[in-house]
Write a protein that holds these residues in place. Structure first.
Motif, mmCIF file in Angstrom:
data_model
loop_
_atom_site.group_PDB
_atom_site.id
_atom_site.type_symbol
_atom_site.label_atom_id
_atom_site.label_comp_id
_atom_site.label_asym_id
_atom_site.label_seq_id
_atom_site.Cartn_x
_atom_site.Cartn_y
_atom_site.Cartn_z
ATOM 1 N N GLN A 115 0.822 -1.208 0.000
ATOM 2 C CA GLN A 115 0.000 0.000 0.000
ATOM 3 C C GLN A 115 0.858 1.261 0.000
ATOM 4 O OE1 GLN A 115 -3.815 -0.871 2.503
ATOM 5 N NE2 GLN A 115 -2.188 -2.201 3.252
ATOM 6 N N GLY A 189 -3.694 0.918 -6.597
ATOM 7 C CA GLY A 189 -4.021 0.167 -7.793
ATOM 8 C C GLY A 189 -4.599 1.019 -8.905
ATOM 9 N N ALA A 263 1.738 -0.797 -8.755
ATOM 10 C CA ALA A 263 1.016 -1.586 -7.754
ATOM 11 C C ALA A 263 1.885 -2.747 -7.317
ATOM 12 C CB ALA A 263 -0.317 -2.101 -8.302
ATOM 13 N N VAL A 279 -5.261 -5.840 -6.462
ATOM 14 C CA VAL A 279 -4.673 -4.511 -6.669
ATOM 15 C C VAL A 279 -4.936 -3.992 -8.082
ATOM 16 C CG1 VAL A 279 -2.909 -4.918 -4.935
ATOM 17 C CG2 VAL A 279 -2.402 -5.467 -7.318
#
Length: 380
Positions: A115, A189, A263, A279
């Motif tokens: 993330q 993403g 991602a 993602v």
């Protein structure tokens, strides 16, 4: 690190001669002294994980962390928690307690880096029926090693001694990690697009998913785990199976900060097939070419022992790839070199194509022991 001892309060009950029996916590199976001894023993391990922003001493009711001292101006906090699963049974049964703590940290911090977040601090939960200080100390030492490897501080935890809840020698672990990313720099993403390339970073083994199947195979096939592995005569089979989950944080963080990665997908339960779509945005479909990297010998052994179809391998194990990156084609060569210099083994494993959100893993005859060309697909 605190201890939580769960048993009935001390009371007077029953008769011994003319004197009523005096109940104690220790007689109920809980040793406060052992818990205190563990806190003292792990103190140096915890201090060794200190980093800017972590100011707390263990033994209190909580731990403080200062994001400004860690260098953040407007951070978003990202939290993750996880466990090690039934891999713990292998550790318990074969006295391999020293690295499951690394697994615990890895499962959390690898979920944060995908993330875009830097892991800042970690807390653990260790639960058992009767506290064996030596075992617990070995486990926490592994947790501290994982924290140092990922650059986060171990600022506290909980040790719960609960007689009757666990069989003799058994314990369970849970980990909790908080990371930070500057607002606007998180990976969501939304930057993934058709035409991008998928890079895979090699795993260190089974990692921490799929062990219910591994242990079922071990029992049904009568594996001798304390003997050399048939695929590696220089290593005991148990040591190949217990290899800790690779931590990708320090190798990936510079590229994430530099905006070179669209991602990341951490390959955990569900394998390549189900984790990569997590993602992807709508309209993006991942195509993974299983011919692009060599199947690790451990994975080939598991597949052969269980007569597992390639499609099942793709949704159960990491199959030798622990982390997947979506990157622009122009960045592939430089990023591969950068990651290899950081100690990673990098494979080009596929592409992002237009189509329904999802993933297809495919291979030709001979790949992953397939008798014919094959593919597995997961949508959504």
């Amino acid at each position: 690190m605190s201890t939580n001892n769960d048993a009935t309060p001390a009371k007077t009950s029953g008769q011994t001669g003319d004197q009523p029996e005096s109940y104690t916590y220790a007689k109920a199976g809980v040793s406060i002294d052992a818990g205190n001894a563990l806190v003292r023993a792990i103190g140096p391990l915890v201090k060794a994980t200190a980093r800017p922003g972590a100011t707390s001493e263990i033994g209190g009711f909580g731990g403080f962390f200062d994001p400004k001292a860690a260098g953040y101006s407007d951070p978003l906090l990202v939290a993750a928690n996880d466990g090690v699963g039934t891999k713990l049974k292998l550790a318990i049964d074969f006295d391999r307690h020293d690295t499951v703590g690394i697994d615990l940290v890895a499962m959390c911090v690898n979920d944060l880096i995908v993330q875009g977040a830097e892991p800042l601090f970690f807390l653990d939960y260790f639960a058992t029926g009767a506290l064996e200080t030596g075992v617990a100390q070995r486990v926490v030492a592994g947790i501290a090693d994982g924290c140092k490897e990922s650059g986060c501080a171990l600022i506290g935890g909980e040790t719960a001694e609960m007689p009757g809840m666990y069989a003799a020698g058994d314990y369970d672990l849970a980990g909790f990690c908080v990371g930070a990313v500057e607002r606007g720099e998180q990976l969501t993403g939304d930057k993934v697009a058709p035409g991008q390339v998928l890079l895979g970073l090699a795993s260190s083994g089974v990692h921490s998913n799929g062990y219910s199947l591994v242990r079922r195979l071990a029992a049904d096939k009568g594996w001798k785990l304390d003997r050399p592995a048939v695929f590696d005569a220089d290593r005991l089979l148990i040591d190949a199976l217990i290899e800790p989950t690779r931590i990708y944080v320090k190798s990936l963080m510079p590229a994430v900060r530099a905006g070179k990665i669209a991602a990341l997908a951490h390959i955990t339960g569900g394998g390549l097939l189900e984790n990569i779509p997590r993602v992807l945005p709508e309209g993006a479909h991942a195509i993974v070419d299983a011919d692009a990297w060599q199947q690790p010998r451990l994975m080939a052994f598991l597949q052969a022992q269980g007569n597992i179809e390639p499609e099942e391998m793709a949704r159960t194990f990491n199959c030798g790839v622990g982390m997947v990156l979506a990157v622009e084609p122009d960045n592939v060569a430089a990023l591969t070199a950068e990651l290899e210099a950081a100690g990673e083994t990098v494979f080009t494993i596929g592409t992002i194509e237009p189509g329904e959100k999802g993933c297809t893993v495919k291979g030709t005859a001979g790949t992953w022991a397939a008798k014919a060309d094959w593919k597995a697909e997961h949508l959504g």
